[in-house]
Structures are given as structure tokens and as C-alpha cells.
Design a protein around this motif. Structure first.
Motif, mmCIF file in Angstrom:
data_model
loop_
_atom_site.group_PDB
_atom_site.id
_atom_site.type_symbol
_atom_site.label_atom_id
_atom_site.label_comp_id
_atom_site.label_asym_id
_atom_site.label_seq_id
_atom_site.Cartn_x
_atom_site.Cartn_y
_atom_site.Cartn_z
ATOM 1 N N ALA A 148 102.245 110.287 54.233
ATOM 2 C CA ALA A 148 101.087 109.585 53.685
ATOM 3 C C ALA A 148 101.120 108.160 54.211
ATOM 4 O O ALA A 148 102.098 107.447 54.011
ATOM 5 C CB ALA A 148 101.114 109.595 52.159
ATOM 6 N N ARG A 194 103.919 106.633 40.717
ATOM 7 C CA ARG A 194 103.444 107.952 41.126
ATOM 8 C C ARG A 194 104.376 108.564 42.176
ATOM 9 O O ARG A 194 104.653 109.776 42.139
ATOM 10 C CB ARG A 194 102.020 107.847 41.670
ATOM 11 C CG ARG A 194 100.987 107.517 40.589
ATOM 12 C CD ARG A 194 99.644 107.161 41.216
ATOM 13 N NE ARG A 194 99.039 108.309 41.883
ATOM 14 C CZ ARG A 194 98.136 109.108 41.332
ATOM 15 N NH1 ARG A 194 97.735 108.907 40.087
ATOM 16 N NH2 ARG A 194 97.619 110.113 42.016
ATOM 17 N N THR A 213 105.232 115.644 39.825
ATOM 18 C CA THR A 213 103.828 115.689 40.228
ATOM 19 C C THR A 213 103.748 115.925 41.732
ATOM 20 O O THR A 213 104.753 115.871 42.436
ATOM 21 C CB THR A 213 103.106 114.367 39.903
ATOM 22 O OG1 THR A 213 103.723 113.298 40.627
ATOM 23 C CG2 THR A 213 103.150 114.060 38.406
ATOM 24 N N ASP A 214 102.542 116.177 42.213
ATOM 25 C CA ASP A 214 102.327 116.298 43.649
ATOM 26 C C ASP A 214 102.202 114.914 44.267
ATOM 27 O O ASP A 214 101.812 113.948 43.612
ATOM 28 C CB ASP A 214 101.056 117.098 43.931
ATOM 29 C CG ASP A 214 101.196 118.550 43.508
ATOM 30 O OD1 ASP A 214 102.323 119.088 43.544
ATOM 31 O OD2 ASP A 214 100.172 119.160 43.119
ATOM 32 N N CYS A 215 102.510 114.830 45.556
ATOM 33 C CA CYS A 215 102.382 113.575 46.289
ATOM 34 C C CYS A 215 101.086 113.609 47.078
ATOM 35 O O CYS A 215 100.909 114.436 47.984
ATOM 36 C CB CYS A 215 103.568 113.375 47.220
ATOM 37 S SG CYS A 215 103.654 111.728 47.938
ATOM 38 N N ASP A 216 100.163 112.724 46.746
ATOM 39 C CA ASP A 216 98.850 112.709 47.376
ATOM 40 C C ASP A 216 98.928 112.203 48.806
ATOM 41 O O ASP A 216 99.793 111.408 49.165
ATOM 42 C CB ASP A 216 97.896 111.793 46.585
ATOM 43 C CG ASP A 216 97.682 112.289 45.162
ATOM 44 O OD1 ASP A 216 97.820 113.494 44.938
ATOM 45 O OD2 ASP A 216 97.399 111.454 44.284
ATOM 46 N N ALA A 217 97.993 112.659 49.615
ATOM 47 C CA ALA A 217 97.728 112.125 50.964
ATOM 48 C C ALA A 217 98.783 112.477 52.001
ATOM 49 O O ALA A 217 98.734 111.961 53.112
ATOM 50 C CB ALA A 217 97.517 110.614 50.935
ATOM 51 N N ASP A 246 94.771 106.453 54.803
ATOM 52 C CA ASP A 246 94.007 106.482 53.566
ATOM 53 C C ASP A 246 94.147 105.146 52.865
ATOM 54 O O ASP A 246 95.232 104.541 52.891
ATOM 55 C CB ASP A 246 94.525 107.590 52.638
ATOM 56 C CG ASP A 246 94.260 108.977 53.188
ATOM 57 O OD1 ASP A 246 93.120 109.452 53.050
ATOM 58 O OD2 ASP A 246 95.195 109.570 53.772
#
Length: 240
Positions: A164, A188, A197-201, A210
Motif C-alpha cells: 500500500a 489501523r 482487520t484487513d489492510c486496505d490498499a 492512494d
């Protein structure tokens, strides 16, 4: 390493690595700005992972020192010397510390690497980083180059490692203009690297970037400075 939190039975460690200088064999010191800047992130990590230990790197020297790569050597030595009870380590580094966590990010204990405004000069060795990998860099940074960070992310992606790559609009190297958003990113990321949790991007697209989301209301620069003082004076060091 200084321990800021060491819960009984902790099997995870969030380890923060501060910035420094290109070349210096002077002692890293206790109250330098680069070190102080990491204290709020330590507080955020404690909130994100209350059952994990939280540590702050203390290098022998304040400089990278060319091929000596002093902070990376120190960081790897800490990882090698951790108690057997620690099974996962989340690495978070700023500036020179960002370079150090990348250099040591293939250690078998590592479960994620977050590099904030990292110093990743051209020709930096490519490392097979473990866990979610997130780079974030301010667009107005004049100390370390966001273009070099994006170039390193591109090389990682081409090697098959999803990354990311976040741009932080209007932000400089000290990360004080969007303090709350940087803190949210650390929170996060920590929960994602520890599997909550999931890791965005994360993406293998070589050229994708992003924007860092605007999660919080902007606050005055003085608020960011005050948060550093509050975190440092409100925390106590501990030991295993």
C-alpha cells in the motif's frame, strides 16, 4: 529497546523505530526530536493492541553511517534477542527508522512493516518484506523524497510483494499537519498486521498510489506538538 508496555503473557510486540541522520556516531540521546515524535505512535499502538508489548528502539548511534547501516544492525539484533515468548513483531518506523524497518523486515518474527516518510535512497537493496507492507509519505516532505518511496514500492510490487503506497496531501516530514490521521493509520495498520482487520490498499499494481483518507478533523500544528509532550510525559518505561 525501551519497553513502553509489557503485559503479562504478551506474545506480540509492536516495535517503533525513530529517525536520525545520514552520518553520525554520536549517541542517539533521550530527548531528540526524532525520538520524541514516536511517542504518540507508541500510545496509539497500546490502544490498538492492548495485549501486545510495545517497544521503542534505542540505536547505538544517531546516524545510518553508510554501509554500516547502524540502525538496521541494531534493530535486527533486538529482533534476534527477543524472549521466546514473542512470536510476532510489528515494525513501524519513521524517516531513517523507516529505512531500518524495511532493511530488517524479512526477519522471521515480522508480521508487518509500516514505513512513515521513509528514507529509501536509489539503489536501496530490495528486501522480501513480511506481512502487510504500507508506505505513507507527505507530498510536501523535503527531508526524505516521496518519489523515492514510490519507486521502492514499485520495485517491491514487481517482485511480487503487495504494497500500500499512501500519499499524504499537504504534509511535511514531521507529520504534524494531519496528526490525527497519522495516528489512525498506525492504529489501523497495527490491528491489520496482528490479524484483527484487513489492510486496505494493498496491491501488486506497480504504479498505484492512494491518498491517505481524511479520517479526522484537521487540528492546529500546536495540537500535534502538544500530543507529543502528553504522550512522552504520560508514559513510563518498563522491562520484561
Amino acid at each position: 529497546m525501551d519497553l513502553i508496555a509489557a503485559p503479562a503473557g504478551a506474545t506480540d510486540l509492536v516495535l517503533l523505530a525513530h529517525g536520525g541522520e545520514a552520518d553520525s556516531f554520536k549517541g542517539a540521546g533521550d530527548w531528540r526530536v526524532a525520538l520524541l515524535r514516536m511517542w504518540p505512535f507508541a500510545s496509539v499502538a497500546r490502544a490498538a493492541a492492548p495485549d501486545a508489548a510495545v517497544g521503542l528502539m534505542r540505536y547505538r548511534y544517531r546516524g545510518w553511517n553508510g554501509s554500516d547501516a547502524s540502525p538496521a544492525v541494531d534493530l535486527r539484533a533486538v529482533l534476534d534477542g527477543l524472549p521466546a515468548s514473542i512470536r510476532r513483531v510489528v515494525l513501524i518506523g519513521h524517516s531513517m527508522g523507516g529505512r531500518a524497518v524495511v532493511a530488517a523486515g524479512n526477519h522471521p518474527l515480522v508480521s508487518g512493516v509500516l514505513a512513515l516518510a521513509p528514507w529509501l535512497p536509489p539503489g536501496e537493496p530490495l528486501v522480501a518484506l513480511r506481512g502487510p507492507v504500507v508506505f505513507a509519505h507527505g507530498t510536501l516532505d523535503r527531508i526524505t523524497d516521496p518519489r523515492q518511496t514510490a519507486a521502492y514500492a514499485r520495485r517491491l510490487r514487481l517482485s511480487g510483494i503487495p504494497v500500500a503506497m499512501l500519499t499524504v496531501e499537504g504534509e511535511k516530514h514531521a507529520m504534524l499537519r494531519r496528526t490525527a490521521d497519522w495516528n489512525t493509520l498506525v492504529h489501523r495498520f497495527t490491528t491489520a498486521a496482528l490479524g484483527s482487520t484487513d489492510c486496505d490498499a494493498l496491491t501488486a499494481d506497480p504504479d498505484r498510489t492512494d491518498p491517505l483518507p481524511t479520517w479526522n478533523r484537521r487540528t492546529p500544528l500546536v495540537s500535534g506538538i502538544a500530543s507529543i509532550a502528553k504522550a512522552r510525559l504520560g508514559s513510563r518505561l518498563t522491562h520484561w
